[in-house]
Design an enzyme around this catalytic site. Structure first.
Site, PDB file in Angstrom:
ATOM      1  CB  SER A 148    -102.892  -2.862  25.587  1.00 29.34           C
ATOM      2  OG  SER A 148    -103.551  -2.817  24.361  1.00 29.34           O
ATOM      3  CE1 TYR A 149     -98.003  -1.572  19.095  1.00 29.06           C
ATOM      4  CE2 TYR A 149     -96.789   0.147  20.257  1.00 29.06           C
ATOM      5  CZ  TYR A 149     -96.955  -0.672  19.152  1.00 29.06           C
ATOM      6  OH  TYR A 149     -96.057  -0.610  18.105  1.00 29.06           O
ATOM      7  CG  ASP A 206    -108.906  -8.140  25.900  1.00 26.33           C
ATOM      8  OD1 ASP A 206    -109.710  -7.463  25.224  1.00 26.33           O
ATOM      9  OD2 ASP A 206    -107.669  -8.057  25.772  1.00 26.33           O
ATOM     10  CG  HIS A 260    -107.499  -4.737  26.893  1.00 26.70           C
ATOM     11  ND1 HIS A 260    -106.792  -5.631  26.133  1.00 26.70           N
ATOM     12  CD2 HIS A 260    -106.891  -3.541  26.730  1.00 26.70           C
ATOM     13  CE1 HIS A 260    -105.786  -4.975  25.523  1.00 26.70           C
ATOM     14  NE2 HIS A 260    -105.842  -3.718  25.875  1.00 26.70           N
TER      15      HIS A 260
END
Lengths: 455, 455
Positions: free
Chosen positions: A190-191, A371, A424
């Site tokens: 993710s980030y 996701d 995700h």
């Protein structure tokens, strides 16, 4: 005579210095031993060692970053070291979530928190089957990591996170010098598509600038469902939502029309009509899990996050983990509630990926393909922007005689791989295949391309 | 006197005719009773009746269409009648598969064939919970349906299938006159996107042309993952494969470039480069199940089709079902291996959908959204071609507090609904939600739009 006295004095001085150095090292390594976790509530018996505690960073060590480190299940001395970073903040895929609460306790760590019951669940596909795994809660304000200077919470962003994480690593290796020579990898999701390459740059630059003793043996990194290039990430979300039947034809057209950033070849200006259609876009996901579009949402049942937060808020757990030693004024939370501002977040990390590929790092970008938040379409659009040269084409890879996903290798040293039917947090939805992916990444081996491949 | 004799003779004649008519009716209804299935091997005990057998069609009744009919589990006299049709042929989504082998035994019938074991499995979500369900194997050459004239097998196509199925229905209602007044619906999937609307037209035209006694009380139909408009169906397959990460960027572009039919606004000419890229496209699906992209493929395990074929090839089963009374020269097969040619298949049935909407029929088009063969993108592109007026927009619908899919209602009388996470044969992957969908369709009720809706 005088020269012999001087020589003797010099020799004494050298010995004293060496002793001091040795003592300082031993203080660090003694600290390492003190970080050993021995009586974690609910922990099943295991044969590997694990350690947790704080490492001070910042000019006056006013920041304390919390880590949890797991030696590999077998022969840790021969296995590489992997640092795992989480990024996502709920509903924003931004920074602020804990690598302990997510990576360790829900995804790939050996001890999963699966219920409110007294026991941790042993993860049969823990990543410490194939590597030594280090979970870091960064930046300060996330998880157990904290700062003594509240103004620090207003001065957060990508840059300071990378710098503090790099400082952490330098100190951590002093505390665990036996791992300094190991091959070292970063991984995250993710980030962490921002954190991981940015930290890799810090290490890469640090290795060139610093003296040899602070050299970190970084070989590459792996990022999953990663935020890497805002324009294509966003465009990919919209295409994904339409092609997965989540938004209407009309909303799809309206977003492409009003929100410039979503246009493949358009400029980045968002028109005045953009905000309402983006709100409608997010509403479309309000009743399903955008992070895993085909799984049921919790409804009234508490979800795993609740179990995890409950567990890490237990005092006996905190004592066992050497966490929260300063008695923080707030509860432990999976995703930070104290970070006030995020000052810098570049629109793209693709130039960093280019730079690090050129530096010879192995880079794998993977994507769980169910996701909706940082979807596979986004990742594909983003990597396409890099204009790399594919070798071997887009191929299926296999796990236990099933197609596990698809992948493509690029001549420049990057691999893009998907994980079929995973959301995700890939290790949650495909723990076995995610471990296989890691293992191939660490060995630099091409993913198995036949149903009966044994690689 | 003479007139009274004549009058008497006339009266006698009328009575004789009436008696003959009554007898002929009673022959038909006696045949209905004879079709009752009483000793089906492996059948669990049930409270509803079911019937199976042949109905002759064609000028000299040289064709015999096989049906299996299940009365509703409770109060069949008050429930509508639904005719279910399967279409697909493996790897072609064309005609030729059996409604008994698929619809009844694997999808929505009360008796599922789930193993090589001796017992049938009772389906808790059988569609005869809410309707009387009639499975028809059509055209001749499919399943147990056969013809005495082998030339018939070269004269098959959409037109003759619709005509024969209509003839079947007229005779079937004579055999089961108690269902003639029931509301009647058609349903089917895949290539039944052709069969169902075309049969609906036959019934509609027949109702207008024929005498009142052959009136069929058709109210509407429902088609799932349905082939309805070649150009958009094909374009949707390509977009789906790309957005679900199954094909490469390059292949995606190449298909759009070389195969005219895949272009949204292009003409239909396929260039010389089209064939190889289409072959590459199909190869991309070679190791996953194109009909359900996230489920494991069988590998070495026999799949359900094998159990089904084994079951219906048992002599005791055939005797119980009054099937294969003429001892066909070939084995029972889920999908026809004797159909030699398919002579007509219009490129689109959208004009038929328009016509039948205008005639006031209720039309629901649904799509399991993890099917790659007739994917949700295809269905959306196709329906978009119809330029209907949406009312209420694209909304989620719910089942047991979860998003079951999305839907949109059109003013013209058509509803498009998706079933989240379901493959090509929706009732296999989402039996509970598929039953809910049917129930709402039959009642003409809007799907539940809130998590706690109780409709």
């Amino acid at each position: 005579m005088a020269s012999s006295i001087i020589s003797h004095l010099l020799r004494s001085l050298v010995l004293l210095l060496a002793a001091a150095l040795a003592r300082s090292r031993s203080v660090e390594t003694v600290q390492g031993e003190a970080d050993r976790v021995t009586a974690l509530p609910g922990q099943p018996p295991v044969k590997f060692r694990h350690y947790a505690g704080y490492v001070g960073v910042g000019s006056g060590k006013e920041k304390a970053l919390f880590y949890w480190f797991f030696e590999a299940e077998r022969r840790p001395d021969e296995k590489p070291l992997v640092l795992w970073l989480n990024g996502e903040r709920k509903r924003r895929a931004g920074p602020g979530c804990s690598s302990v609460a997510y990576g360790e306790a829900q995804e790939l760590g050996p001890f999963l928190v699966r219920s409110n019951g007294p026991n941790l669940t042993l993860n049969p596909f823990a990543w410490n089957k194939v590597a030594n795994i280090l979970f870091l809660e960064a930046p300060v304000g996330v998880g157990f990591s904290y700062t003594n200077r509240t103004s620090d919470l207003r001065e957060l962003g990508d840059r300071i996170t990378a710098k503090d994480s790099y400082s952490f690593l330098l100190s951590w290796f002093r505390r665990f010098p036996q791992f300094r020579s190991h091959d070292f990898y970063l991984a995250g999701e993710s980030y962490a598509g921002h954190y991981v390459p940015q930290l890799a740059v810090e290490i890469y630059e640090g290795n060139r600038a610093e003296r040899k003793k602070s050299f970190i043996n970084l070989k590459g990194f792996m990022i999953g469902n990663a935020v890497i290039n805002d324009a294509t990430d966003q465009m990919g979300m919209v295409e994904y939502a339409w092609s997965h039947a989540i938004i209407s034809d009309e909303l799809h057209s309206a977003i492409r029309k009003h929100c410039g950033t979503f246009q493949e070849d358009g400029d980045r200006a968002a028109g005045p009509g953009c905000s309402p259609v983006l709100r409608a876009f997010l509403r479309a996901y309000s009743d399903i899990d955008i992070y895993s579009i085909y799984t049921p949402v919790c409804g009234y049942d508490p979800c795993t996050e609740d179990y995890v937060e409950k567990y890490f808020n237990r005092e006996d757990v905190q004592i066992a983990l050497h966490a929260n030693v300063t008695r923080l004024s707030y509860q432990y939370s999976s995703c930070s509630e104290v970070i006030e501002k995020w000052n810098d977040s570049p629109a793209t990390v693709l130039p960093i990926l280019h730079k690090l590929m050129n530096a010879g790092l192995r880079i794998w970008v993977y994507s769980g393909d169910t996701d909706g938040r940082v979807p596979v379409t986004s990742t594909r659009y983003s990597i396409k922007e890099m204009r790399l040269k594919a070798k071997g084409g887009w191929r299926a890879w296999y796990y236990e005689e099933q197609v596990a996903g698809w992948f493509v290798e690029y001549e420049e040293g990057l691999t893009l791989a998907t994980v079929r039917g995973a959301g995700h947090q890939v290790p949650v939805f495909a723990p076995d295949r995610s471990l296989a992916l890691l293992s191939h990444f660490l060995h630099g081996r091409t993913l198995p391309t036949g149903r009966f491949s044994r690689s």
